[in-house]
Design a protein around this motif. Structure first.
Motif, PDB file in Angstrom:
ATOM      1  N   LEU A  95       0.816  -1.218   0.000  1.00 21.76           N
ATOM      2  CA  LEU A  95       0.000   0.000   0.000  1.00 21.76           C
ATOM      3  C   LEU A  95       0.849   1.267   0.000  1.00 21.76           C
ATOM      4  O   LEU A  95       0.428   2.302  -0.533  1.00 21.76           O
ATOM      5  N   PHE A  96       2.041   1.204   0.598  1.00 22.45           N
ATOM      6  CA  PHE A  96       2.864   2.402   0.732  1.00 22.45           C
ATOM      7  C   PHE A  96       3.714   2.673  -0.514  1.00 22.45           C
ATOM      8  O   PHE A  96       3.829   3.821  -0.960  1.00 22.45           O
ATOM      9  N   THR A  97       4.294   1.620  -1.052  1.00 23.47           N
ATOM     10  CA  THR A  97       5.213   1.804  -2.191  1.00 23.47           C
ATOM     11  C   THR A  97       4.495   1.694  -3.540  1.00 23.47           C
ATOM     12  O   THR A  97       4.950   2.284  -4.525  1.00 23.47           O
ATOM     13  N   ARG A  98       3.398   0.928  -3.586  1.00 18.06           N
ATOM     14  CA  ARG A  98       2.682   0.742  -4.869  1.00 18.06           C
ATOM     15  C   ARG A  98       1.186   1.017  -4.658  1.00 18.06           C
ATOM     16  O   ARG A  98       0.346   0.132  -4.811  1.00 18.06           O
ATOM     17  N   GLU A  99       0.920   2.246  -4.299  1.00 16.46           N
ATOM     18  CA  GLU A  99      -0.459   2.606  -3.965  1.00 16.46           C
ATOM     19  C   GLU A  99      -1.378   2.488  -5.175  1.00 16.46           C
ATOM     20  O   GLU A  99      -2.472   1.902  -5.074  1.00 16.46           O
ATOM     21  N   ASN A 100      -0.973   2.994  -6.303  1.00 16.51           N
ATOM     22  CA  ASN A 100      -1.842   3.000  -7.502  1.00 16.51           C
ATOM     23  C   ASN A 100      -2.132   1.578  -7.992  1.00 16.51           C
ATOM     24  O   ASN A 100      -3.278   1.256  -8.317  1.00 16.51           O
ATOM     25  N   SER A 101      -1.091   0.744  -8.046  1.00 18.85           N
ATOM     26  CA  SER A 101      -1.308  -0.637  -8.494  1.00 18.85           C
ATOM     27  C   SER A 101      -2.168  -1.405  -7.496  1.00 18.85           C
ATOM     28  O   SER A 101      -2.996  -2.243  -7.880  1.00 18.85           O
ATOM     29  N   SER A 102      -2.004  -1.104  -6.197  1.00 21.89           N
ATOM     30  CA  SER A 102      -2.837  -1.763  -5.175  1.00 21.89           C
ATOM     31  C   SER A 102      -4.296  -1.343  -5.326  1.00 21.89           C
ATOM     32  O   SER A 102      -5.212  -2.174  -5.223  1.00 21.89           O
ATOM     33  N   LEU A 103      -4.509  -0.048  -5.599  1.00 19.64           N
ATOM     34  CA  LEU A 103      -5.885   0.434  -5.795  1.00 19.64           C
ATOM     35  C   LEU A 103      -6.523  -0.190  -7.027  1.00 19.64           C
ATOM     36  O   LEU A 103      -7.724  -0.513  -7.024  1.00 19.64           O
ATOM     37  N   SER A 104      -5.732  -0.373  -8.062  1.00 14.87           N
ATOM     38  CA  SER A 104      -6.280  -1.009  -9.272  1.00 14.87           C
ATOM     39  C   SER A 104      -6.645  -2.465  -9.012  1.00 14.87           C
ATOM     40  O   SER A 104      -7.626  -2.985  -9.554  1.00 14.87           O
ATOM     41  N   LEU A 105      -5.847  -3.133  -8.150  1.00 20.45           N
ATOM     42  CA  LEU A 105      -6.160  -4.527  -7.801  1.00 20.45           C
ATOM     43  C   LEU A 105      -7.354  -4.615  -6.861  1.00 20.45           C
ATOM     44  O   LEU A 105      -8.104  -5.600  -6.881  1.00 20.45           O
ATOM     45  N   LEU A 106      -7.539  -3.584  -6.023  1.00 20.55           N
ATOM     46  CA  LEU A 106      -8.682  -3.587  -5.101  1.00 20.55           C
ATOM     47  C   LEU A 106      -9.994  -3.291  -5.837  1.00 20.55           C
ATOM     48  O   LEU A 106     -11.065  -3.670  -5.353  1.00 20.55           O
ATOM     49  N   LYS A 107      -9.907  -2.593  -6.983  1.00 20.27           N
ATOM     50  CA  LYS A 107     -11.064  -2.315  -7.858  1.00 20.27           C
ATOM     51  C   LYS A 107     -12.235  -1.701  -7.090  1.00 20.27           C
ATOM     52  O   LYS A 107     -13.362  -2.203  -7.120  1.00 20.27           O
ATOM     53  N   SER A 108     -11.935  -0.594  -6.395  1.00 16.28           N
ATOM     54  CA  SER A 108     -12.975   0.063  -5.610  1.00 16.28           C
ATOM     55  C   SER A 108     -13.900   0.870  -6.516  1.00 16.28           C
ATOM     56  O   SER A 108     -13.434   1.599  -7.398  1.00 16.28           O
ATOM     57  N   PRO A 109     -15.226   0.759  -6.310  1.00  8.48           N
ATOM     58  CA  PRO A 109     -16.162   1.565  -7.109  1.00  8.48           C
ATOM     59  C   PRO A 109     -16.247   3.017  -6.630  1.00  8.48           C
ATOM     60  O   PRO A 109     -16.910   3.841  -7.261  1.00  8.48           O
TER      61      PRO A 109
END
Length: 209
Positions: A95-109
């Protein structure tokens, strides 16, 4: 008994401190469930991974309370603490180093700002959990070594008491044997004197006759 009472005082304080840390860890683990659930329901595979980290931390806090009360499950508790600490560290790095990729994997609406806020909140809670977890791990090992030293001290005191008891019993037996020998010697002397008196009288009467 003095050594065990000296050990009990710091152990009691450490037990109280460990209970507080376990309680804080329980609250943080419960709180860490909320951001992941709010990001997406049902969660994605990464979301399930974060939920599993929180559940392992919750379970380790329960085992910690049980271990404190019963002095059992030390290995299980340490294994859970280590595994959840590693999982938390991996989650923090993701979450700290790869926030954008983590958000894309979480697929939040949700909106990007709200999703980032929830992800950062989850990261902050994981950091706090990691610090608490490391503290609980160190305190658990310290308290376990206190329990071991206290148990060894009690065993040493029990062995010393048993040795004293056996020495006392041996002394009593020796004294009783000495007393019995003295009594037997006195009876033998009395018997000799009686026999001397008896045979002395016979000798005297024979001379007079």
């Amino acid at each position: 008994m003095g050594s065990s009472s000296k050990l009990r005082t710091p152990c009691s304080f450490l037990n109280l401190l460990l209970s507080c840390l376990n309680f804080i860890l329980f609250i943080l683990s419960s709180a860490s469930l909320a951001p992941t659930i709010l990001l997406r329901t049902p969660p994605t595979s990464l979301g399930w991974a974060f939920l599993m980290v929180s559940c392992i931390s919750l379970f380790s806090s329960f085992i910690g309370f049980y271990s404190q009360l019963t002095h059992f499950c030390f290995i299980t508790h340490i294994s859970l603490l280590l595994s959840s600490s590693i999982a938390q560290l991996m989650g923090i790095l993701a979450l700290f180093t790869r926030e954008n990729s983590s958000l894309s994997l979480l697929k939040s609406p949700r909106g990007i700002k709200e999703a980032k806020l929830l992800a950062r909140l989850e990261c902050g809670v994981l950091m706090a959990m990691f610090v608490m977890q490391v503290g609980v791990l160190i305190l658990t090992c310290t308290i376990h070594s206190c329990w071991v030293r206290e148990y060894e001290g009690l065993e040493a005191e029990r062995e010393a008491a048993a040795r004293k008891r056996s020495r006392r019993i041996a002394r009593v037996q020796e004294e009783s044997m000495e007393n019995a020998a003295k009594v037997a010697e006195m009876k033998a002397k009395e018997f000799d004197e009686k026999m001397k008196n008896k045979y002395g009288q016979w000798v005297k009467t024979d001379f007079e006759g």
